[in-house]
Motif scaffolding. Structure first.
Motif, PDB file in Angstrom:
ATOM      1  N   LEU A   1      23.229  28.715  37.527  1.00  0.00           N
ATOM      2  CA  LEU A   1      24.242  27.978  38.288  1.00  0.00           C
ATOM      3  C   LEU A   1      25.666  28.295  37.842  1.00  0.00           C
ATOM      4  N   ILE A   2      25.850  28.614  36.569  1.00  0.00           N
ATOM      5  CA  ILE A   2      27.219  28.852  36.079  1.00  0.00           C
ATOM      6  C   ILE A   2      27.533  30.340  35.897  1.00  0.00           C
ATOM      7  N   ARG A   3      26.586  31.201  36.222  1.00  0.00           N
ATOM      8  CA  ARG A   3      26.787  32.647  36.095  1.00  0.00           C
ATOM      9  C   ARG A   3      27.829  33.110  37.121  1.00  0.00           C
ATOM     10  N   LYS A   4      28.791  33.868  36.639  1.00  0.00           N
ATOM     11  CA  LYS A   4      29.831  34.418  37.516  1.00  0.00           C
ATOM     12  C   LYS A   4      29.476  35.860  37.844  1.00  0.00           C
ATOM     13  N   ALA A   5      29.528  36.162  39.130  1.00  0.00           N
ATOM     14  CA  ALA A   5      29.282  37.533  39.567  1.00  0.00           C
ATOM     15  C   ALA A   5      30.620  38.159  39.951  1.00  0.00           C
ATOM     16  N   GLU A   6      30.879  39.316  39.417  1.00  0.00           N
ATOM     17  CA  GLU A   6      32.101  40.059  39.748  1.00  0.00           C
ATOM     18  C   GLU A   6      33.366  39.238  39.503  1.00  0.00           C
ATOM     19  N   GLU A   7      33.352  38.428  38.446  1.00  0.00           N
ATOM     20  CA  GLU A   7      34.516  37.597  38.071  1.00  0.00           C
ATOM     21  C   GLU A   7      34.939  36.619  39.167  1.00  0.00           C
ATOM     22  N   LYS A   8      33.992  36.241  40.014  1.00  0.00           N
ATOM     23  CA  LYS A   8      34.266  35.263  41.062  1.00  0.00           C
ATOM     24  C   LYS A   8      33.566  33.965  40.703  1.00  0.00           C
ATOM     25  N   TRP A   9      33.689  32.966  41.564  1.00  0.00           N
ATOM     26  CA  TRP A   9      33.108  31.661  41.270  1.00  0.00           C
ATOM     27  C   TRP A   9      31.595  31.720  41.123  1.00  0.00           C
ATOM     28  N   SER A  10      31.098  30.857  40.265  1.00  0.00           N
ATOM     29  CA  SER A  10      29.666  30.658  40.107  1.00  0.00           C
ATOM     30  C   SER A  10      29.172  29.752  41.245  1.00  0.00           C
TER      31      SER A  10
ATOM     32  N   THR B   1      47.282  23.697  52.760  1.00  0.00           N
ATOM     33  CA  THR B   1      46.466  23.754  51.549  1.00  0.00           C
ATOM     34  C   THR B   1      46.989  24.832  50.610  1.00  0.00           C
ATOM     35  N   ASP B   2      46.527  24.791  49.391  1.00  0.00           N
ATOM     36  CA  ASP B   2      46.846  25.819  48.401  1.00  0.00           C
ATOM     37  C   ASP B   2      45.880  26.985  48.629  1.00  0.00           C
ATOM     38  N   LEU B   3      46.361  28.053  49.201  1.00  0.00           N
ATOM     39  CA  LEU B   3      45.506  29.191  49.531  1.00  0.00           C
ATOM     40  C   LEU B   3      44.999  29.940  48.307  1.00  0.00           C
ATOM     41  N   LYS B   4      45.547  29.643  47.143  1.00  0.00           N
ATOM     42  CA  LYS B   4      45.071  30.271  45.905  1.00  0.00           C
ATOM     43  C   LYS B   4      43.945  29.467  45.256  1.00  0.00           C
ATOM     44  N   ASN B   5      43.654  28.286  45.788  1.00  0.00           N
ATOM     45  CA  ASN B   5      42.560  27.434  45.291  1.00  0.00           C
ATOM     46  C   ASN B   5      42.688  27.116  43.797  1.00  0.00           C
ATOM     47  N   ARG B   6      43.902  26.830  43.372  1.00  0.00           N
ATOM     48  CA  ARG B   6      44.127  26.524  41.948  1.00  0.00           C
ATOM     49  C   ARG B   6      43.321  25.320  41.485  1.00  0.00           C
ATOM     50  N   LYS B   7      43.161  24.324  42.352  1.00  0.00           N
ATOM     51  CA  LYS B   7      42.407  23.131  41.955  1.00  0.00           C
ATOM     52  C   LYS B   7      41.002  23.508  41.488  1.00  0.00           C
ATOM     53  N   THR B   8      40.349  24.374  42.234  1.00  0.00           N
ATOM     54  CA  THR B   8      38.998  24.797  41.857  1.00  0.00           C
ATOM     55  C   THR B   8      39.038  25.672  40.604  1.00  0.00           C
ATOM     56  N   ASP B   9      39.976  26.583  40.543  1.00  0.00           N
ATOM     57  CA  ASP B   9      40.062  27.477  39.378  1.00  0.00           C
ATOM     58  C   ASP B   9      40.330  26.697  38.093  1.00  0.00           C
ATOM     59  N   GLU B  10      41.083  25.617  38.187  1.00  0.00           N
ATOM     60  CA  GLU B  10      41.463  24.844  36.997  1.00  0.00           C
ATOM     61  C   GLU B  10      40.509  23.696  36.684  1.00  0.00           C
ATOM     62  N   ALA B  11      39.579  23.394  37.572  1.00  0.00           N
ATOM     63  CA  ALA B  11      38.730  22.200  37.407  1.00  0.00           C
ATOM     64  C   ALA B  11      37.642  22.348  36.360  1.00  0.00           C
ATOM     65  N   ASN B  12      37.298  23.564  35.995  1.00  0.00           N
ATOM     66  CA  ASN B  12      36.227  23.816  35.028  1.00  0.00           C
ATOM     67  C   ASN B  12      34.919  23.155  35.468  1.00  0.00           C
ATOM     68  N   HIS B  13      34.561  23.388  36.735  1.00  0.00           N
ATOM     69  CA  HIS B  13      33.336  22.791  37.288  1.00  0.00           C
ATOM     70  C   HIS B  13      32.080  23.218  36.527  1.00  0.00           C
ATOM     71  N   ASN B  14      32.103  24.381  35.883  1.00  0.00           N
ATOM     72  CA  ASN B  14      30.926  24.815  35.125  1.00  0.00           C
ATOM     73  C   ASN B  14      30.654  23.931  33.915  1.00  0.00           C
ATOM     74  N   ALA B  15      31.659  23.215  33.447  1.00  0.00           N
ATOM     75  CA  ALA B  15      31.481  22.325  32.292  1.00  0.00           C
ATOM     76  C   ALA B  15      31.052  20.916  32.722  1.00  0.00           C
ATOM     77  N   ARG B  16      31.044  20.654  33.998  1.00  0.00           N
ATOM     78  CA  ARG B  16      30.687  19.323  34.505  1.00  0.00           C
ATOM     79  C   ARG B  16      29.191  19.253  34.783  1.00  0.00           C
ATOM     80  N   PRO B  17      28.614  18.058  34.698  1.00  0.00           N
ATOM     81  CA  PRO B  17      27.207  17.926  35.091  1.00  0.00           C
ATOM     82  C   PRO B  17      27.056  18.167  36.601  1.00  0.00           C
TER      83      PRO B  17
END
Length: 172
Positions: free
Chosen positions: A47-56, A88-104
């Motif tokens: 679930l947290i594996r990143k492919a090609e440096e993109k989102w997991s 909206t923020d087209l760079k999706n900073r909220k997602t990039d900064e949220a550290n969703h991989n560390a959340r349950p």
């Protein structure tokens, strides 16, 4: 390599009848269950594996949650008769900064389910005449009816669900 089309390259045609809004609401109501089904049963590492440096896969789920306030704000734009839909923020900073991989994962899923229920409650409460109200979309530079906005959200959901599927089933 992903086979899912790049979101920002998508073109949309909004020529369907306004009367399809119940179908779109049904589709939007189903997203939390489809998201849960796509993610549950996979190891945390997958679930947290990143492919090609993109989102997991988990970050894609978090991104869906991150955008719920935008979708809700845009419904508010139709109610208020705004001149343009909320940007909206087209760079999706909220997602990039949220550290969703560390959340349950369960927290992301339950928060998404609650946020989506809130969006659909708001949609259910709008006057039926608003489904045909048209407001320009800031990025697409095209008028969107409220029913088109619901379609856009459903397509965005499906885009990320397809990407999640690729990430958790990399050999298919």
């Amino acid at each position: 390599m992903s086979h899912v089309p790049i979101w920002f390259e998508r073109k949309f045609e909004f020529s369907f009848p306004v009367e399809l809004h119940p179908n779109l609401c049904a589709r939007l109501r189903g997203t939390p269950a489809r998201l849960e089904e796509a993610l549950r049963g996979h190891s945390h590492n997958i679930l947290i594996r990143k492919a090609e440096e993109k989102w997991s896969a988990q970050e894609h789920a978090g991104h869906l949650l991150d955008l719920e306030p935008l979708w809700l704000a845009r419904v508010g734009d139709y109610v208020a008769g705004s001149a343009q839909l909320t940007v909206t923020d087209l760079k999706n900073r909220k997602t990039d900064e949220a550290n969703h991989n560390a959340r349950p994962l369960e927290q992301i899923l339950s928060e998404f389910r609650a946020a989506r229920a809130g969006l659909l409650k708001q949609v259910d409460e709008v006057d039926a005449s608003l489904f045909a109200r048209s407001i320009p979309h800031p990025r697409l530079k095209t008028p969107m009816r409220l029913v088109d906005h619901l379609y856009f959200v459903a397509e965005h959901d499906d885009h990320h669900l397809a990407r999640i599927w690729e990430l958790v089933h990399p050999t298919r």
